[in-house]
Design a protein around this motif. Structure first.
Motif, short mmCIF file in Angstrom:
data_model
loop_
_atom_site.label_atom_id
_atom_site.label_comp_id
_atom_site.label_asym_id
_atom_site.label_seq_id
_atom_site.Cartn_x
_atom_site.Cartn_y
_atom_site.Cartn_z
N GLN A 257 -2.23 -2.81 0.08
CA GLN A 257 -2.52 -3.32 -1.26
C GLN A 257 -2.03 -2.34 -2.33
N PRO B 179 -5.52 -4.48 -7.17
CA PRO B 179 -6.66 -4.53 -6.24
C PRO B 179 -7.20 -5.94 -6.10
N GLY C 146 0.82 -1.20 0.00
CA GLY C 146 0.00 0.00 0.00
C GLY C 146 0.86 1.25 0.00
N THR D 81 -11.80 -4.83 -3.23
CA THR D 81 -11.53 -3.47 -3.71
C THR D 81 -12.21 -3.22 -5.05
N GLN E 20 -7.62 1.07 0.61
CA GLN E 20 -6.77 0.15 -0.12
C GLN E 20 -5.32 0.24 0.37
#
Length: 324
Positions: free
Chosen positions: A280, A285, A214, A289, A275
């Motif tokens: 992530q 995704p 992320g 998501t 997210q």
């Protein structure tokens, strides 16, 4: 936004000056990217100065444009915007200084000097945020401006200020840093851009956003630049109103479109934040998501369809085009 040609001719000089300096600095940073092969934290040394110069230059020009049409609280808006310009310039001085030194400008507490620079940057950001809030209030209280652009500016400011605040999520210690602190250690860095992976790993070209975990810079960036996206949408709607008056001529129609777009933009920023916090990557995704993004898209498209339903009374000329 205003029908006064005198007021409309007045650009906020400190902000325009800042934008000009950021333009020059962007060129300098691009040259640095081409000739300087050093890396800082896994990224080219001049990438961060380049990105910040572009971002702050756009922000300064947007504020300068909005302040052209301020009548009420003009002096307050002028001084607040001047503080924005000075704080932005101070932030860039620190970023460029650290790039020249080959040190990270963010999260670096390895030496007393680096810790001082990082602390000053944090204080400068708070000044910048507060002054931007004052400018937002000044723009919001105007009454003799185009209602569509005014609404877009208000909503854009709200999202932009929220986007700035998202940056503080990055200043929190990572799990590893927290463990080191709890054990009496002194980590060289406190805070990180990435979630779930260490900063400096594989990243996207140009942006430098992580491709393995992320990255909180993504919602931070998206939120800040709502202040450009929504007023630009208002101006596009003005063009559509002139070309398709039966559909977009009514002010209430364009207001509905701007509000739906703002709601969708807020949903996007929230989705990007969620997210990133789950570690992530943007381009990888998971099903949840994707499902959430699809649901958001359906809701926004349905809202836009409802916003432009029916036929509006034709208009002879868009007020936004008169005043842009």
């Amino acid at each position: 936004m205003s029908n006064s040609p005198v007021t409309a001719a007045r650009w906020h000089r400190p902000l325009v000056g800042l934008a000009a300096v950021m333009g020059v600095l962007t060129i300098v940073a691009l040259v640095g990217l081409a000739v300087d092969d050093r890396s800082i934290g896994g990224s080219p040394a001049w990438l961060k100065p380049c990105k910040f110069a572009v971002s702050l230059g756009l922000y300064a020009l947007t504020l300068a444009w909005l302040l052209r049409f301020v009548h009420r609280w003009r002096r307050t808006g002028w001084w607040a915007a001047t503080v924005v310009a000075l704080a932005s310039a101070g932030e860039m001085v620190a970023i460029v200084l650290q790039a020249v030194r080959g040190r990270p400008s963010h999260f670096d507490v390895a030496t007393p000097f680096d810790a001082m620079i990082w602390s000053l940057m944090g204080a400068t950001v708070m000044v910048l945020w507060t002054a931007s809030l004052v400018v937002a209030v000044v723009v919001a209280v105007q009454r003799d401006s185009d209602p569509v652009v005014r609404s877009a500016a208000r909503l854009g400011f709200a999202l932009s200020l929220a986007g700035m605040m998202l940056g503080f999520l990055m200043t929190q210690p990572t799990d590893g840093q927290r463990i080191e602190l709890d054990n009496g250690g002194a980590p060289a860095m406190i805070g990180a851009h990435s979630v779930g992976v260490a900063d400096g790993g594989p990243s996207m070209p140009l942006t430098g956003w992580s491709t393995t975990g992320g990255d909180l810079r993504i919602p931070h960036f998206a939120g800040i630049h709502a202040l450009q996206a929504l007023p630009l949408l208002a101006l596009v709607l003005a063009l559509l109103a002139a070309r398709y008056p039966a559909r977009f001529g009514a002010v209430r129609t364009r207001l509905r479109v701007v509000r739906v777009a703002a709601a969708g933009y807020a949903g996007l920023v929230a989705l990007l934040t969620w997210q990133a916090l789950r570690g992530q990557p943007l381009l990888e995704p998971d099903a949840l998501t994707l499902l959430s993004a699809g649901g958001l898209a359906v809701v926004v498209l349905a809202g836009l369809a409802l916003a432009v339903r029916g036929r509006a009374e034709p208009i002879t000329q868009s007020r936004v085009l008169q005043n842009a």
